[in-house]
Motif scaffolding. Sequence first.
Motif, PDB file in Angstrom:
ATOM      1  N   GLU A 390      -9.981 -21.746  -0.715  1.00  0.00           N
ATOM      2  CA  GLU A 390     -10.701 -22.957  -1.132  1.00  0.00           C
ATOM      3  C   GLU A 390     -11.678 -22.652  -2.269  1.00  0.00           C
ATOM      4  O   GLU A 390     -11.904 -23.492  -3.153  1.00  0.00           O
ATOM      5  CB  GLU A 390     -11.431 -23.563   0.061  1.00  0.00           C
ATOM      6  N   GLU A 391     -12.239 -21.459  -2.254  1.00  0.00           N
ATOM      7  CA  GLU A 391     -13.129 -21.066  -3.346  1.00  0.00           C
ATOM      8  C   GLU A 391     -12.363 -20.981  -4.664  1.00  0.00           C
ATOM      9  O   GLU A 391     -12.831 -21.457  -5.697  1.00  0.00           O
ATOM     10  CB  GLU A 391     -13.770 -19.720  -3.023  1.00  0.00           C
ATOM     11  N   TRP A 392     -11.173 -20.385  -4.627  1.00  0.00           N
ATOM     12  CA  TRP A 392     -10.354 -20.290  -5.840  1.00  0.00           C
ATOM     13  C   TRP A 392      -9.896 -21.679  -6.305  1.00  0.00           C
ATOM     14  O   TRP A 392      -9.887 -21.965  -7.490  1.00  0.00           O
ATOM     15  CB  TRP A 392      -9.126 -19.417  -5.567  1.00  0.00           C
ATOM     16  N   ILE A 393      -9.501 -22.527  -5.369  1.00  0.00           N
ATOM     17  CA  ILE A 393      -9.036 -23.869  -5.720  1.00  0.00           C
ATOM     18  C   ILE A 393     -10.161 -24.668  -6.374  1.00  0.00           C
ATOM     19  O   ILE A 393      -9.958 -25.362  -7.369  1.00  0.00           O
ATOM     20  CB  ILE A 393      -8.509 -24.604  -4.464  1.00  0.00           C
ATOM     21  N   ALA A 394     -11.359 -24.552  -5.825  1.00  0.00           N
ATOM     22  CA  ALA A 394     -12.502 -25.296  -6.387  1.00  0.00           C
ATOM     23  C   ALA A 394     -12.908 -24.768  -7.761  1.00  0.00           C
ATOM     24  O   ALA A 394     -13.448 -25.510  -8.584  1.00  0.00           O
ATOM     25  CB  ALA A 394     -13.690 -25.220  -5.430  1.00  0.00           C
ATOM     26  N   ALA A 395     -12.623 -23.476  -8.019  1.00  0.00           N
ATOM     27  CA  ALA A 395     -13.080 -22.855  -9.265  1.00  0.00           C
ATOM     28  C   ALA A 395     -12.213 -23.210 -10.461  1.00  0.00           C
ATOM     29  O   ALA A 395     -12.644 -23.070 -11.607  1.00  0.00           O
ATOM     30  CB  ALA A 395     -13.131 -21.334  -9.110  1.00  0.00           C
ATOM     31  N   THR A 396     -10.958 -23.661 -10.215  1.00  0.00           N
ATOM     32  CA  THR A 396     -10.082 -23.967 -11.353  1.00  0.00           C
ATOM     33  C   THR A 396     -10.084 -25.458 -11.650  1.00  0.00           C
ATOM     34  O   THR A 396     -10.154 -26.284 -10.743  1.00  0.00           O
ATOM     35  CB  THR A 396      -8.631 -23.487 -11.085  1.00  0.00           C
ATOM     36  N   SER A 397      -9.996 -25.802 -12.953  1.00  0.00           N
ATOM     37  CA  SER A 397      -9.914 -27.208 -13.368  1.00  0.00           C
ATOM     38  C   SER A 397      -8.484 -27.592 -13.735  1.00  0.00           C
ATOM     39  O   SER A 397      -8.222 -28.751 -14.032  1.00  0.00           O
ATOM     40  CB  SER A 397     -10.826 -27.454 -14.582  1.00  0.00           C
ATOM     41  N   ASP A 398      -7.570 -26.612 -13.711  1.00  0.00           N
ATOM     42  CA  ASP A 398      -6.182 -26.887 -14.055  1.00  0.00           C
ATOM     43  C   ASP A 398      -5.462 -27.476 -12.839  1.00  0.00           C
ATOM     44  O   ASP A 398      -5.413 -26.869 -11.760  1.00  0.00           O
ATOM     45  CB  ASP A 398      -5.497 -25.593 -14.500  1.00  0.00           C
ATOM     46  N   VAL A 399      -4.872 -28.671 -12.990  1.00  0.00           N
ATOM     47  CA  VAL A 399      -4.268 -29.381 -11.868  1.00  0.00           C
ATOM     48  C   VAL A 399      -3.084 -28.611 -11.304  1.00  0.00           C
ATOM     49  O   VAL A 399      -2.945 -28.455 -10.088  1.00  0.00           O
ATOM     50  CB  VAL A 399      -3.824 -30.798 -12.313  1.00  0.00           C
ATOM     51  N   GLU A 401      -2.435 -25.375 -11.520  1.00  0.00           N
ATOM     52  CA  GLU A 401      -2.897 -24.146 -10.861  1.00  0.00           C
ATOM     53  C   GLU A 401      -3.489 -24.479  -9.496  1.00  0.00           C
ATOM     54  O   GLU A 401      -3.278 -23.758  -8.522  1.00  0.00           O
ATOM     55  CB  GLU A 401      -3.920 -23.440 -11.734  1.00  0.00           C
ATOM     56  N   LYS A 402      -4.236 -25.596  -9.417  1.00  0.00           N
ATOM     57  CA  LYS A 402      -4.825 -26.005  -8.145  1.00  0.00           C
ATOM     58  C   LYS A 402      -3.730 -26.292  -7.111  1.00  0.00           C
ATOM     59  O   LYS A 402      -3.815 -25.895  -5.947  1.00  0.00           O
ATOM     60  CB  LYS A 402      -5.689 -27.263  -8.379  1.00  0.00           C
ATOM     61  N   GLN A 403      -2.658 -26.984  -7.564  1.00  0.00           N
ATOM     62  CA  GLN A 403      -1.556 -27.295  -6.659  1.00  0.00           C
ATOM     63  C   GLN A 403      -0.832 -26.029  -6.224  1.00  0.00           C
ATOM     64  O   GLN A 403      -0.442 -25.893  -5.054  1.00  0.00           O
ATOM     65  CB  GLN A 403      -0.590 -28.259  -7.343  1.00  0.00           C
ATOM     66  N   ALA A 404      -0.640 -25.079  -7.151  1.00  0.00           N
ATOM     67  CA  ALA A 404       0.041 -23.826  -6.811  1.00  0.00           C
ATOM     68  C   ALA A 404      -0.755 -23.023  -5.788  1.00  0.00           C
ATOM     69  O   ALA A 404      -0.196 -22.450  -4.839  1.00  0.00           O
ATOM     70  CB  ALA A 404       0.282 -23.010  -8.075  1.00  0.00           C
ATOM     71  N   LEU A 405      -2.085 -22.969  -5.980  1.00  0.00           N
ATOM     72  CA  LEU A 405      -2.936 -22.244  -5.037  1.00  0.00           C
ATOM     73  C   LEU A 405      -2.904 -22.900  -3.655  1.00  0.00           C
ATOM     74  O   LEU A 405      -2.863 -22.224  -2.623  1.00  0.00           O
ATOM     75  CB  LEU A 405      -4.377 -22.196  -5.560  1.00  0.00           C
ATOM     76  N   THR A 406      -2.926 -24.246  -3.646  1.00  0.00           N
ATOM     77  CA  THR A 406      -2.879 -24.960  -2.370  1.00  0.00           C
ATOM     78  C   THR A 406      -1.577 -24.679  -1.642  1.00  0.00           C
ATOM     79  O   THR A 406      -1.560 -24.426  -0.429  1.00  0.00           O
ATOM     80  CB  THR A 406      -3.016 -26.475  -2.613  1.00  0.00           C
ATOM     81  N   HIS A 407      -0.465 -24.698  -2.377  1.00  0.00           N
ATOM     82  CA  HIS A 407       0.845 -24.429  -1.771  1.00  0.00           C
ATOM     83  C   HIS A 407       0.900 -22.992  -1.231  1.00  0.00           C
ATOM     84  O   HIS A 407       1.401 -22.751  -0.121  1.00  0.00           O
ATOM     85  CB  HIS A 407       1.943 -24.644  -2.812  1.00  0.00           C
ATOM     86  N   THR A 408       0.372 -22.034  -1.990  1.00  0.00           N
ATOM     87  CA  THR A 408       0.366 -20.639  -1.548  1.00  0.00           C
ATOM     88  C   THR A 408      -0.471 -20.477  -0.283  1.00  0.00           C
ATOM     89  O   THR A 408      -0.084 -19.764   0.651  1.00  0.00           O
ATOM     90  CB  THR A 408      -0.185 -19.736  -2.665  1.00  0.00           C
ATOM     91  N   LYS A 409      -1.618 -21.147  -0.254  1.00  0.00           N
ATOM     92  CA  LYS A 409      -2.481 -21.075   0.929  1.00  0.00           C
ATOM     93  C   LYS A 409      -1.737 -21.579   2.175  1.00  0.00           C
ATOM     94  O   LYS A 409      -1.765 -20.950   3.238  1.00  0.00           O
ATOM     95  CB  LYS A 409      -3.738 -21.922   0.695  1.00  0.00           C
TER      96      LYS A 409
END
Length: 423
Positions: A390-399, A401-409
């Motif tokens: 969640e820290e990494w997801i909140a730190a990025t503004s790229d949509v 990248e945010k979706q990729a991190l969420t899927h990986t999590k």
Amino acid sequence: METDLASRQGERQEGVITLVLTADNHLGCAGFGQHPRKREERQQRLRQAFQQATNFAIMQGVDLFIQAGDLFDTATPDERDRSFVAERLAQLKQAGIHTLALGGVHDTPAPLVGETAPAPQMSYAQLGALHYFPPVPAQESAELEPVMIDVRGTRVGFCGRGVLPGQQGDPLLPLRVSSEIERADLALLLLHAPIEGLTSESSLLDSRAVVSQSSIARQEIFRYVLAGYTHSYQQLQLGQTDVIVAGATQQVDFQPQSSEPGFVFLGLTAEGIRWCTHVRVESLTLNSLLIQTRELWSAATTSTPTELILERMRPFCHSDAMLQIRLEGELTRSDYHRLDLNQIRRYGEEHCFALAIDDSALSLLPEQDASSVETGERFSPREELIALAEEWIAATSDVQEKQALTHTKEELLLAMDEMKRKR
């Protein structure tokens, strides 16, 4: 519209400069993590949309074809897209249409140490198929050098100005143009940059480099500004300057747009716009579905939260739809993991062209998974993984990248749950 266009052709004998303006074609854009078949279909749609613009220009016999940035989605397009553009440019040239193109944010190579890679449009320029304007001159303070084109006795002067990632400030300040532009009967500026008040997409670039409306209104050199970058069609007047934003020719992300994808057909004179017609192209539809968490755990239903989401999705799902599901509200982490997001994704992939799940507006309530006799409380490895993700997801503004991190999590959490069941 055909009667309208036929009558406009007669006006060309009266000194009207006709042109097609397109931008943000993003040829080669993949995105969405789709199945290979859908990726290929999507890239074919992008090519077809650009070809609609070139075919229209040839059919109408326009004087100029202008591409205002991000023709390609990358600075290294593949051979299929390169060859496709070469064929379209050859057809325009054979029809006697002058083509001008401006480099964009996506298709301009990043500067390398000791060398500068050529932009993909440069190969076309070297063969005489178009005139290419790089986004910025070698030195930002240098004068813009105009290109002069004689259109049936009318001297039309063009300059190009754009921005690159990391650039700051207003790219039109200061605006210095060679005195050669004074020879033009009609002066136009090609622009690829966010314009104050028009850009809806949020990105780091928007906050660093923005063209202010006042800087356009104050300049007295260019009668017209033909712009790309913003993906929605816009037309406005700032001072004595008419600004026309082409908009994208296809929906390339899940950001809502204020207009349908397309290109612009223009008739211009030194006195003003004779006509400005936005021509829509065939495109995917974008649907956005907002789901509040309080709706998923309602006492009024016996359905599971996953079943409720699938039920809400069904009316929006069809083969030409891009669907974005936005989850908002509060829920515990255990409730969040009761959502079968994999099942939702599978349904979306089977029944939609593309699906995105945006959970950035979710608030996860604190929940203690384990306790320690020695310290009283501690995070479990599962909690530590969630907190870090969640820290990494909140730190990025790229949509994306945010979706990729969420899927990986989500995939890691599912793997941890499976390991726990096997013990």
